[in-house]
Design a protein around this motif. Sequence first.
Motif, PDB file in Angstrom:
ATOM      1  N   ARG A 217      26.262  81.729 -53.368  1.00 45.34           N
ATOM      2  CA  ARG A 217      24.851  81.850 -52.984  1.00 45.34           C
ATOM      3  C   ARG A 217      24.652  81.477 -51.524  1.00 45.34           C
ATOM      4  N   GLU A 218      25.275  80.376 -51.099  1.00 50.20           N
ATOM      5  CA  GLU A 218      25.087  79.914 -49.714  1.00 50.20           C
ATOM      6  C   GLU A 218      25.773  80.826 -48.700  1.00 50.20           C
ATOM      7  N   ALA A 219      26.736  81.632 -49.152  1.00 50.25           N
ATOM      8  CA  ALA A 219      27.383  82.597 -48.251  1.00 50.25           C
ATOM      9  C   ALA A 219      26.640  83.930 -48.245  1.00 50.25           C
ATOM     10  N   GLY A 220      25.520  84.001 -48.967  1.00 49.05           N
ATOM     11  CA  GLY A 220      24.715  85.224 -48.949  1.00 49.05           C
ATOM     12  C   GLY A 220      25.191  86.303 -49.901  1.00 49.05           C
ATOM     13  N   LEU A 221      26.125  85.954 -50.792  1.00 44.79           N
ATOM     14  CA  LEU A 221      26.677  86.967 -51.692  1.00 44.79           C
ATOM     15  C   LEU A 221      25.894  87.103 -52.990  1.00 44.79           C
ATOM     16  N   LEU A 222      25.126  86.077 -53.308  1.00 44.69           N
ATOM     17  CA  LEU A 222      24.511  85.993 -54.635  1.00 44.69           C
ATOM     18  C   LEU A 222      23.059  85.574 -54.500  1.00 44.69           C
ATOM     19  N   ARG A 223      22.181  86.250 -55.253  1.00 44.46           N
ATOM     20  CA  ARG A 223      20.791  85.800 -55.338  1.00 44.46           C
ATOM     21  C   ARG A 223      20.571  85.252 -56.749  1.00 44.46           C
ATOM     22  N   VAL A 224      20.134  84.017 -56.845  1.00 44.62           N
ATOM     23  CA  VAL A 224      19.963  83.361 -58.135  1.00 44.62           C
ATOM     24  C   VAL A 224      18.473  83.091 -58.358  1.00 44.62           C
ATOM     25  N   THR A 225      17.959  83.607 -59.477  1.00 45.34           N
ATOM     26  CA  THR A 225      16.540  83.463 -59.771  1.00 45.34           C
ATOM     27  C   THR A 225      16.368  82.873 -61.162  1.00 45.34           C
ATOM     28  N   PRO A 226      15.612  81.780 -61.285  1.00 47.08           N
ATOM     29  CA  PRO A 226      15.332  81.253 -62.619  1.00 47.08           C
ATOM     30  C   PRO A 226      14.494  82.256 -63.405  1.00 47.08           C
ATOM     31  N   GLU A 227      14.847  82.475 -64.654  1.00 46.46           N
ATOM     32  CA  GLU A 227      14.036  83.328 -65.544  1.00 46.46           C
ATOM     33  C   GLU A 227      13.949  82.606 -66.868  1.00 46.46           C
ATOM     34  N   GLY A 228      12.840  81.898 -67.055  1.00 47.71           N
ATOM     35  CA  GLY A 228      12.698  81.098 -68.273  1.00 47.71           C
ATOM     36  C   GLY A 228      13.770  80.038 -68.320  1.00 47.71           C
ATOM     37  N   SER A 229      14.530  80.022 -69.394  1.00 42.34           N
ATOM     38  CA  SER A 229      15.521  78.964 -69.562  1.00 42.34           C
ATOM     39  C   SER A 229      16.899  79.351 -69.022  1.00 42.34           C
ATOM     40  N   PHE A 230      17.030  80.544 -68.445  1.00 43.35           N
ATOM     41  CA  PHE A 230      18.322  80.914 -67.873  1.00 43.35           C
ATOM     42  C   PHE A 230      18.154  81.369 -66.424  1.00 43.35           C
ATOM     43  N   ARG A 231      19.273  81.746 -65.833  1.00 41.70           N
ATOM     44  CA  ARG A 231      19.234  82.191 -64.447  1.00 41.70           C
ATOM     45  C   ARG A 231      19.726  83.622 -64.329  1.00 41.70           C
ATOM     46  N   ARG A 232      19.049  84.344 -63.464  1.00 37.47           N
ATOM     47  CA  ARG A 232      19.445  85.717 -63.173  1.00 37.47           C
ATOM     48  C   ARG A 232      20.313  85.682 -61.912  1.00 37.47           C
ATOM     49  N   HIS A 233      21.519  86.233 -61.995  1.00 38.94           N
ATOM     50  CA  HIS A 233      22.443  86.267 -60.865  1.00 38.94           C
ATOM     51  C   HIS A 233      22.562  87.696 -60.374  1.00 38.94           C
ATOM     52  N   GLU A 234      22.244  87.904 -59.118  1.00 35.37           N
ATOM     53  CA  GLU A 234      22.297  89.265 -58.574  1.00 35.37           C
ATOM     54  C   GLU A 234      23.221  89.303 -57.352  1.00 35.37           C
ATOM     55  N   LEU A 235      24.157  90.235 -57.361  1.00 31.71           N
ATOM     56  CA  LEU A 235      25.051  90.424 -56.221  1.00 31.71           C
ATOM     57  C   LEU A 235      24.264  91.089 -55.096  1.00 31.71           C
ATOM     58  N   ARG A 236      24.341  90.512 -53.886  1.00 29.64           N
ATOM     59  CA  ARG A 236      23.595  91.095 -52.752  1.00 29.64           C
ATOM     60  C   ARG A 236      24.455  92.158 -52.064  1.00 29.64           C
ATOM     61  N   LEU A 237      24.874  93.130 -52.866  1.00 35.17           N
ATOM     62  CA  LEU A 237      25.863  94.111 -52.411  1.00 35.17           C
ATOM     63  C   LEU A 237      25.340  94.986 -51.273  1.00 35.17           C
ATOM     64  N   SER A 238      24.128  95.535 -51.433  1.00 30.48           N
ATOM     65  CA  SER A 238      23.660  96.465 -50.402  1.00 30.48           C
ATOM     66  C   SER A 238      23.363  95.736 -49.096  1.00 30.48           C
ATOM     67  N   GLU A 239      22.834  94.516 -49.188  1.00 32.45           N
ATOM     68  CA  GLU A 239      22.593  93.728 -47.965  1.00 32.45           C
ATOM     69  C   GLU A 239      23.917  93.416 -47.271  1.00 32.45           C
ATOM     70  N   MET A 240      24.914  93.024 -48.085  1.00 30.41           N
ATOM     71  CA  MET A 240      26.223  92.663 -47.539  1.00 30.41           C
ATOM     72  C   MET A 240      26.904  93.889 -46.915  1.00 30.41           C
ATOM     73  N   GLU A 241      26.757  95.039 -47.568  1.00 31.00           N
ATOM     74  CA  GLU A 241      27.365  96.265 -47.026  1.00 31.00           C
ATOM     75  C   GLU A 241      26.701  96.683 -45.712  1.00 31.00           C
ATOM     76  N   ALA A 242      25.392  96.427 -45.619  1.00 25.67           N
ATOM     77  CA  ALA A 242      24.703  96.760 -44.373  1.00 25.67           C
ATOM     78  C   ALA A 242      25.141  95.819 -43.246  1.00 25.67           C
ATOM     79  N   ARG A 243      25.384  94.561 -43.589  1.00 28.75           N
ATOM     80  CA  ARG A 243      25.767  93.560 -42.575  1.00 28.75           C
ATOM     81  C   ARG A 243      27.236  93.717 -42.179  1.00 28.75           C
ATOM     82  N   PHE A 244      28.119  93.861 -43.169  1.00 30.82           N
ATOM     83  CA  PHE A 244      29.572  93.965 -42.916  1.00 30.82           C
ATOM     84  C   PHE A 244      30.112  95.182 -43.679  1.00 30.82           C
ATOM     85  N   PRO A 245      29.918  96.385 -43.141  1.00 33.44           N
ATOM     86  CA  PRO A 245      30.239  97.600 -43.908  1.00 33.44           C
ATOM     87  C   PRO A 245      31.678  97.622 -44.415  1.00 33.44           C
ATOM     88  N   GLY A 246      31.816  97.877 -45.688  1.00 33.50           N
ATOM     89  CA  GLY A 246      33.129  98.078 -46.288  1.00 33.50           C
ATOM     90  C   GLY A 246      33.856  96.806 -46.692  1.00 33.50           C
TER      91      GLY A 246
END
Lengths: 100, 100
Positions: free
Chosen positions: B61-90
């Motif tokens: 998360r701190e390296a910008g690879l993961l977005r973590v969002t609380p959803e009720g009693s669990f957490r949603r983990h999302e890969l920041r793939l498109s942002e990362m590809e735009a910043r460091f292509p490939g």
Amino acid sequence: MRALNHPDISAVSLPSVLNALADEIRLTVVRQLAEAGGVVCGQFDVPVSMSTLSHHLKVLREAGLLRVTPEGSFRRHELRLSEMEARFPGVLSSILQASS
Amino acid sequence: MRALNHPDISAVSLPSVLNALADEIRLTVVRQLAEAGGVVCGQFDVPVSMSTLSHHLKVLREAGLLRVTPEGSFRRHELRLSEMEARFPGVLSSILQASS
């Protein structure tokens, strides 16, 4: 000068390659090698002491990124780009591109 | 649950991304996220304790690879793939490919 060890590229792990590249100085060394066509005989232009540079070169060599060969009184440093690309396609080339 | 910090993708450095990915468990987490279409709600299938996994998720998360969002009693983990590809292509896509 004793012979230096170089891992077989098939024995190199992706985490060890990424760890070797996860450092600004080592990224700079690898980029300077790529910009020099893959081979540097002599020194790199990095803001660290000789002993620190020596450590960084060892990390790169042990991760399979660098081939170091004594040539008379200096060392020939060669980026193992084609071997690395065959082992982990696109990884080193995209990192080099992103770091330039 | 307090809000979690996520770096702006423009503030993320290449060495910090490579360092975050230079670990078998974290590579596995990122690969499981990619295989799940980028989002995992709940747990990852990795052979470590909850507290160790928690540490690895924080590094990602701190390296910008993961977005973590609380959803009720669990957490949603999302890969920041498109942002990362735009910043460091490939970079992330080739590492995912090489690690699978």
